[in-house]
Write a protein that holds these residues in place. Structure first.
Motif, PDB file in Angstrom:
ATOM      1  N   THR A   1       1.643   7.471  -2.913  1.00 55.40           N
ATOM      2  CA  THR A   1       1.131   6.210  -3.460  1.00 55.40           C
ATOM      3  C   THR A   1       0.070   6.481  -4.521  1.00 55.40           C
ATOM      4  O   THR A   1       0.062   5.858  -5.585  1.00 55.40           O
ATOM      5  N   GLU A   2      -0.809   7.424  -4.215  1.00 52.22           N
ATOM      6  CA  GLU A   2      -1.856   7.777  -5.175  1.00 52.22           C
ATOM      7  C   GLU A   2      -1.249   8.297  -6.472  1.00 52.22           C
ATOM      8  O   GLU A   2      -1.690   7.908  -7.567  1.00 52.22           O
ATOM      9  N   LEU A   3      -0.251   9.132  -6.370  1.00 51.69           N
ATOM     10  CA  LEU A   3       0.402   9.670  -7.559  1.00 51.69           C
ATOM     11  C   LEU A   3       1.034   8.557  -8.390  1.00 51.69           C
ATOM     12  O   LEU A   3       0.876   8.525  -9.622  1.00 51.69           O
ATOM     13  N   GLY A   4       1.712   7.636  -7.744  1.00 53.00           N
ATOM     14  CA  GLY A   4       2.311   6.506  -8.470  1.00 53.00           C
ATOM     15  C   GLY A   4       1.264   5.655  -9.161  1.00 53.00           C
ATOM     16  O   GLY A   4       1.447   5.220 -10.314  1.00 53.00           O
ATOM     17  N   TYR A   5       0.151   5.428  -8.486  1.00 55.17           N
ATOM     18  CA  TYR A   5      -0.945   4.641  -9.052  1.00 55.17           C
ATOM     19  C   TYR A   5      -1.540   5.345 -10.271  1.00 55.17           C
ATOM     20  O   TYR A   5      -1.731   4.732 -11.334  1.00 55.17           O
ATOM     21  N   LEU A   6      -1.826   6.633 -10.146  1.00 47.58           N
ATOM     22  CA  LEU A   6      -2.426   7.379 -11.259  1.00 47.58           C
ATOM     23  C   LEU A   6      -1.460   7.452 -12.454  1.00 47.58           C
ATOM     24  O   LEU A   6      -1.890   7.358 -13.609  1.00 47.58           O
ATOM     25  N   ARG A   7      -0.186   7.576 -12.179  1.00 40.84           N
ATOM     26  CA  ARG A   7       0.814   7.572 -13.272  1.00 40.84           C
ATOM     27  C   ARG A   7       0.816   6.216 -13.984  1.00 40.84           C
ATOM     28  O   ARG A   7       0.934   6.155 -15.211  1.00 40.84           O
ATOM     29  N   ALA A   8       0.694   5.143 -13.205  1.00 35.01           N
ATOM     30  CA  ALA A   8       0.667   3.807 -13.821  1.00 35.01           C
ATOM     31  C   ALA A   8      -0.554   3.661 -14.719  1.00 35.01           C
ATOM     32  O   ALA A   8      -0.441   3.152 -15.848  1.00 35.01           O
ATOM     33  N   LEU A   9      -1.713   4.119 -14.256  1.00 37.55           N
ATOM     34  CA  LEU A   9      -2.931   4.037 -15.086  1.00 37.55           C
ATOM     35  C   LEU A   9      -2.793   4.908 -16.329  1.00 37.55           C
ATOM     36  O   LEU A   9      -3.153   4.480 -17.440  1.00 37.55           O
ATOM     37  N   ASN A  10      -2.301   6.124 -16.166  1.00 39.31           N
ATOM     38  CA  ASN A  10      -2.121   7.019 -17.317  1.00 39.31           C
ATOM     39  C   ASN A  10      -1.118   6.449 -18.308  1.00 39.31           C
ATOM     40  O   ASN A  10      -1.221   6.684 -19.511  1.00 39.31           O
ATOM     41  N   GLY A  11      -0.135   5.680 -17.811  1.00 41.19           N
ATOM     42  CA  GLY A  11       0.827   5.031 -18.692  1.00 41.19           C
ATOM     43  C   GLY A  11       0.184   3.936 -19.534  1.00 41.19           C
ATOM     44  O   GLY A  11       0.625   3.659 -20.654  1.00 41.19           O
ATOM     45  N   ILE A  12      -0.876   3.334 -19.023  1.00 40.41           N
ATOM     46  CA  ILE A  12      -1.607   2.308 -19.787  1.00 40.41           C
ATOM     47  C   ILE A  12      -2.484   2.984 -20.827  1.00 40.41           C
ATOM     48  O   ILE A  12      -2.462   2.644 -22.004  1.00 40.41           O
ATOM     49  N   ASP A  13      -3.265   3.973 -20.352  1.00 40.37           N
ATOM     50  CA  ASP A  13      -4.154   4.729 -21.238  1.00 40.37           C
ATOM     51  C   ASP A  13      -4.675   5.925 -20.434  1.00 40.37           C
ATOM     52  O   ASP A  13      -5.344   5.732 -19.413  1.00 40.37           O
TER      53      ASP A  13
END
Length: 146
Positions: free
Chosen positions: A65-77
């Motif tokens: 879950t943490e990995l998916g969340y961090l990927r989503a944030l990195n995808g934004i900026d």
């Protein structure tokens, strides 16, 4: 002698009464009580769900879950996380509390995300558009039940 006979007779009557009280005859025996079971402890998941529902702050996410969340944030900026994964997760969990406390106030959620998610390059936040995207990433990944 009369006194001795009375004492012996009394002792025999008492002995007979005690024997009758302790017999295993089911017609005279008191019903057996079932032992009271100790209440079972709630599962850690149930405790975490209850705490999250009450406080609005979910438990720390598992690795996937943490990995998916961090990927989503990195995808934004990528500067949102800026190498500080633990800090990004903590900010996201705190953002969940805002989502929980103001479920219908999307503008407040975005304002709080803009203040909460900062970096050295963005000390004033990432702007309204990215803040709204951050809220969506937090909600989807860390606290979808809110």
């Amino acid at each position: 002698m009369k006194r001795t006979a009375t004492t012996v007779l009394t002792a025999l009557v008492l002995a007979a009464a005690l024997t009758a009280c302790s017999s295993n005859d089911s017609t005279h025996a008191a019903p057996k009580k079932k032992p009271i079971a100790a209440p079972s402890a709630p599962s850690p998941t149930a405790v975490a769900d209850t705490e999250a529902t009450t406080s609005g702050i979910p438990p720390k996410p598992d690795a996937a879950t943490e990995l998916g969340y961090l990927r989503a944030l990195n995808g934004i900026d990528p500067d949102i996380v800026h190498g500080k994964e633990d800090k990004a997760v903590d900010r996201g969990r705190n953002q969940c509390q805002t989502i929980h406390n103001f479920p219908k106030d999307k503008s407040k959620q975005a304002r709080m995300a803009e203040m909460r998610f900062t970096s050295p390059s963005h000390p004033e936040g990432f702007g309204k558009t990215k803040a709204a995207q951050i809220v969506e990433a937090v909600h989807t990944n860390l606290c979808p039940k809110f």
